[in-house]
Design an enzyme around this catalytic site. Structure first.
Site, PDB file in Angstrom:
ATOM      1  N   SER A  18     -10.148  -1.432 -12.689  1.00 46.56           N
ATOM      2  CA  SER A  18     -10.159  -2.843 -11.936  1.00 46.56           C
ATOM      3  C   SER A  18      -9.085  -3.069 -11.186  1.00 46.56           C
ATOM      4  CB  SER A  18     -10.593  -3.835 -13.010  1.00 46.56           C
ATOM      5  OG  SER A  18     -12.032  -3.841 -13.603  1.00 46.56           O
ATOM      6  N   THR A  19      -7.918  -2.664 -11.641  1.00 42.72           N
ATOM      7  CA  THR A  19      -6.578  -2.999 -11.197  1.00 42.72           C
ATOM      8  C   THR A  19      -5.773  -1.805 -11.020  1.00 42.72           C
ATOM      9  OG1 THR A  19      -5.510  -3.648 -13.328  1.00 42.72           O
ATOM     10  CG2 THR A  19      -6.516  -5.425 -12.083  1.00 42.72           C
TER      11      THR A  19
END
Length: 215
Positions: A18-19
């Site tokens: 996600s990041t």
């Protein structure tokens, strides 16, 4: 049928974190252990809330070869919502691409896998209907307060994401419209979709858009 008899000739792997500070190495190693060549593993560092992810779209384009299996470490790597995951699985199925999830051991070509997809579809439909009911209830409450809700936008964010993904994979016109028209949201006309597609083309090609309304 044995594993060697059904094994596709080509495997495409997809991983997502996600990041930027998260590490996809565990997913990549699991895909390699399953037999996916390292050069055919595509990695995104992006939210699952959108289908418009560079590596994901590239993986889908590479997967459009007969006998290809699209492999992920876990189902939720495909998308953040159940409906989003189903959209991707249906898209793969439409193109004759098999799919396998290493964690859930989901092979959508088997009877069990197909049954699981049907159950997911039922849950997604329930989720969709609940959202529609909540939206209707909100509109009724607004009317009761004397507020007039604005005209709903037919080309919703979800429809735009699916359409953009399909356009980047080479689909156009009615093929895309037929896919997005039943997604949740207000009714959408063919003209409204083509107007959006023309804007999408203009944004991609600096204003020169092909005239394909006959598709």
């Amino acid at each position: 049928m044995s594993e060697s008899e059904r094994q596709p000739t080509r495997k495409i792997g997809y991983a997502r974190v996600s990041t930027a500070d998260q590490n996809p190495d565990m997913q990549i190693q699991a895909l390699k252990d399953y037999g996916v060549p390292e050069e055919l593993i595509f990695v995104d560092r992006a939210s699952g809330g959108t289908l418009d992810r560079p590596a994901f779209l590239q993986a889908l384009r590479f997967a459009q070869v007969p006998g290809t299996e699209f492999v992920v470490w876990k189902l939720d790597r495909l998308g953040r919502t159940l409906e989003g995951i189903l959209e991707v699985l249906n898209l793969l199925s439409d193109r004759g691409i098999s799919f396998f999830s290493l964690t859930e051991r989901v092979d959508v070509t088997t009877p069990m896998g197909k049954a699981m997809l049907q159950m997911m579809g039922v849950v997604a439909e329930l989720e969709r209907n609940l959202i529609i009911e909540r939206t209707k209830a909100g509109i009724e409450r607004a009317k009761a307060r004397g507020e007039m809700p604005g005209r709903p936008i037919s080309m919703t964010e979800e429809r735009a994401e699916v359409a953009s993904m399909m356009l980047q994979m080479g689909d156009r016109g009615m093929t895309v419209f037929e896919k997005i028209k039943d997604l949740k949201g207000p009714p959408i006309s063919r003209a409204a979709y083509y107007a959006w597609q023309k804007e999408w083309d203009a944004g991609r090609a600096g204003g020169s858009a092909p005239d394909d309304e006959s598709e």
